[in-house]
Structure formats: structure tokens, C-alpha cells
Design a protein around this motif. Structure first.
Motif, PDB file in Angstrom:
ATOM      1  N   TYR A   1       0.827  -1.208   0.000  1.00  0.00           N
ATOM      2  CA  TYR A   1       0.000   0.000   0.000  1.00  0.00           C
ATOM      3  C   TYR A   1       0.862   1.259   0.000  1.00  0.00           C
ATOM      4  CZ  TYR A   1      -4.968  -1.126   0.326  1.00  0.00           C
ATOM      5  OH  TYR A   1      -6.249  -1.489   0.030  1.00  0.00           O
ATOM      6  N   SER A  18       0.461   4.130  -2.763  1.00  0.00           N
ATOM      7  CA  SER A  18       0.169   5.511  -2.413  1.00  0.00           C
ATOM      8  C   SER A  18       1.201   6.463  -3.005  1.00  0.00           C
ATOM      9  CB  SER A  18       0.128   5.653  -0.887  1.00  0.00           C
ATOM     10  OG  SER A  18      -0.224   6.961  -0.509  1.00  0.00           O
ATOM     11  N   GLY A  40      -1.031   9.537  -3.720  1.00  0.00           N
ATOM     12  CA  GLY A  40      -2.026   9.484  -2.664  1.00  0.00           C
ATOM     13  C   GLY A  40      -3.406   9.036  -3.074  1.00  0.00           C
ATOM     14  N   ASN A  45      -5.129   4.504  -0.846  1.00  0.00           N
ATOM     15  CA  ASN A  45      -4.930   4.771   0.570  1.00  0.00           C
ATOM     16  C   ASN A  45      -5.726   3.745   1.376  1.00  0.00           C
ATOM     17  OD1 ASN A  45      -5.429   5.881   3.215  1.00  0.00           O
ATOM     18  ND2 ASN A  45      -5.168   7.958   2.446  1.00  0.00           N
ATOM     19  N   SER A  73      -4.850  12.231   4.183  1.00  0.00           N
ATOM     20  CA  SER A  73      -3.644  12.184   3.368  1.00  0.00           C
ATOM     21  C   SER A  73      -2.414  11.774   4.183  1.00  0.00           C
ATOM     22  CB  SER A  73      -3.397  13.543   2.708  1.00  0.00           C
ATOM     23  OG  SER A  73      -3.257  14.555   3.690  1.00  0.00           O
ATOM     24  N   TRP A 131      -2.116   9.316   6.169  1.00  0.00           N
ATOM     25  CA  TRP A 131      -2.478   7.993   6.677  1.00  0.00           C
ATOM     26  C   TRP A 131      -1.296   7.231   7.262  1.00  0.00           C
ATOM     27  CZ3 TRP A 131      -0.540   3.366   4.875  1.00  0.00           C
ATOM     28  CH2 TRP A 131       0.120   3.386   3.626  1.00  0.00           C
TER      29      TRP A 131
END
Length: 289
Positions: free
Chosen positions: A72, A76, A81, A84, A112, A114
């Protein structure tokens, strides 16, 4: 070939083997799938994801956390981005929630930052505050890999198909690429051996007016440029992840870096493909990347 069909994690599974799977093997696979679902499903009240969604926290997990969330991070970064794992609340906001309300409210962007909220090690998952983890960008592919690995002692040809994400061991298999605007047709045929194939399309898990499950996490809105993607790779998780990335800018470049082969179709009907994709397309408007 013998086919074992069953429903799990919201999709139809078919496991094809040269001989019927013994009961012990079926029980093993059932337990493996349920354990994965009990950890990662945002549709189950008793899942780890649901428990963490209420206030965050720290929980022990299997190596799946690191295996999936490390990828991930790559997704991203490659898509600026757009992909997510905290997009679950964005899906809930549009009605694709645990109760399948399908009642769309205002779009909600995923956080954003994360990677400062969701952290992980090979044995531990930490969510700093309330949030809804959704591993849909690659989770089904990861589970297909786990299932085919669990059947490694089964001799002969093997196909594990989980509704669009599949892995093949042994014999060459030809697979139709379903047309996203007419499910009675195919836009081409993929031929694979000892590989995985994942597909994603906006006509699957779709509801309302233009609402579907492939969201841009930066806006909380469904994607509009690409209608369907198909990827072949050495494992199903990587194929599933690339199939998601290809809906966004940067996805094709990531797929090429990973060395996976792919096809995608736009919402206006033209197709693109990687140079060495093992696919025969039935359209004259196919370009190469």
C-alpha cells in the motif's frame, strides 16, 4: 478437473484440481479464509478492522499486515495518494458501508497523512485514532495467494479463482476479459500459465448514479477515466494491487517497474496495454505503453 465452488468474502470462489479435494483440505481452506475475513473485513461486526475503527488502538496480527501495507505504501507513493488503506470511511460516506445502505452522502476524502495514523510491524497493527481500514485494493489477491500456498501439497494442475482474482499452477489457461459495459462480451483473451490474473472494473460493486467501489482517496469520489483493468503477475496480490493502481496517473509506470503485464480500457472505449501482455484484444483501438 474437479471443481469446488463456494461463497466467501462476498464473492464466488472456484477451486479446480485434478482430483476432488479431501475434506481435511477443504476444512483448512475454510478456516484460512474465515481467519483472514475476521481480521480484515469492514463488513463484520466482530472483525479486527471494525473494532479498531471505533477508537483506534493496537492489535496483534499475522504477517498479512506487513505484506499488504508495505505494498500500500508503494501504491500511495506511485499514485500521489490516490490509493490509501484508510479509504474505508470514504466508501461508507457514499453508501458502500457495513450495512450496504447504498445511501450516498457527501464525498469524504481519506486522510492524506495515513502513514502517521496507521503503522505496522510484522506482528502488530496500530491505528492512532478512529478510522476505517479497507484493504480492497489488494486484499482479495493476497487471500488467493494464501489459498494456493495452502494447497501446495496437492499434486497436478490447480486454479484458484475468487471472482476476478485468480492464480493458475500448471496447465495453460485462456481467460476472457469481460467487457465492462456489456458482460455478455469480452474485449480479449488472456493466456497464462503458472501466473496470476486480477481484474477490476467500475461495473462491479456499483450502485446509484455513477457510484462504484474504485475511489480516488484524495477526493472520496469514484474514478471517471478508466473503466476496467487487467493484470498478470507472478502472484495475485501484486496483480490485484497493480489492477487498482492502473485507474490512476502513475499506475502504468508502477506496473512497468514491477514487471507485470497489463491491459486497461477507458470509459470512452479505447484500450491500452503493456507491450508484452499475454492478451489477444478484439479491438482495433488498442495502444501500447
Amino acid at each position: 478437473m474437479s471443481v469446488w465452488s463456494f461463497d466467501a468474502i462476498g464473492t464466488r470462489w472456484e477451486i479446480e484440481t485434478e482430483n476432488p479435494l479431501p475434506k481435511a483440505q477443504r476444512t483448512k481452506i475454510d478456516a484460512l479464509i474465515d481467519d483472514f475475513d475476521l481480521t480484515w473485513s469492514r463488513f463484520r461486526e466482530d472483525s479486527l478492522v471494525t473494532r479498531l475503527s471505533e477508537a483506534g488502538g493496537i492489535a496483534a496480527v499475522t504477517t498479512d499486515a506487513a505484506a499488504m501495507l508495505d505494498v500500500y505504501r508503494e501504491l500511495s507513493e506511485a499514485t500521489d495518494g490516490a490509493v490509501n488503506p484508510l479509504v474505508g470511511e470514504s466508501l461508507n460516506a457514499l453508501g458502500y458501508d457495513a450495512g450496504y445502505s447504498l445511501a450516498a452522502g457527501a464525498p469524504r476524502a481519506a486522510p492524506s497523512d495515513w502513514q502517521s495514523i496507521l503503522t505496522w510491524t510484522p506482528s502488530e497493527l496500530s491505528l492512532a485514532s478512529a478510522g476505517v481500514i479497507d484493504v480492497g485494493a489488494l486484499g482479495k489477491g493476497r487471500l488467493v495467494d494464501l489459498v494456493i500456498d495452502a494447497l501446495s501439497e496437492i499434486e497436478g494442475d490447480l486454479i484458484v479463482d475468487a471472482g476476478g482474482d485468480l492464480a493458475v499452477r500448471g496447465a495453460e489457461v485462456r481467460i476472457g476479459l469481460e467487457h465492462p459495459f456489456d458482460v455478455t462480451k469480452a474485449i480479449g483473451i488472456a493466456t497464462i500459465r503458472d501466473r496470476a490474473l486480477s481484474a477490476s472494473a467500475i461495473n462491479r460493486r456499483a450502485w446509484g448514479d455513477g457510484l462504484h467501489h474504485v475511489l480516488d482517496a484524495r477526493t472520496g469520489l469514484p474514478v471517471r477515466t478508466w473503466a476496467a483493468t487487467w493484470v498478470t503477475a507472478t502472484n495475485a496480490m501484486r496483480a490485484d494491487a497493480a489492477a487498482t493502481a492502473l485507474f490512476f496517473a502513475g499506475g502504468a509506470e508502477l506496473a512497468d517497474r514491477w514487471g507485470v503485464e497489463w491491459v486497461r480500457m477507458s470509459t470512452d472505449g479505447h484500450a491500452e496495454r503493456s507491450v508484452n501482455a499475454p492478451v489477444e484484444l478484439f479491438t482495433a483501438s488498442a495502444g501500447h505503453r
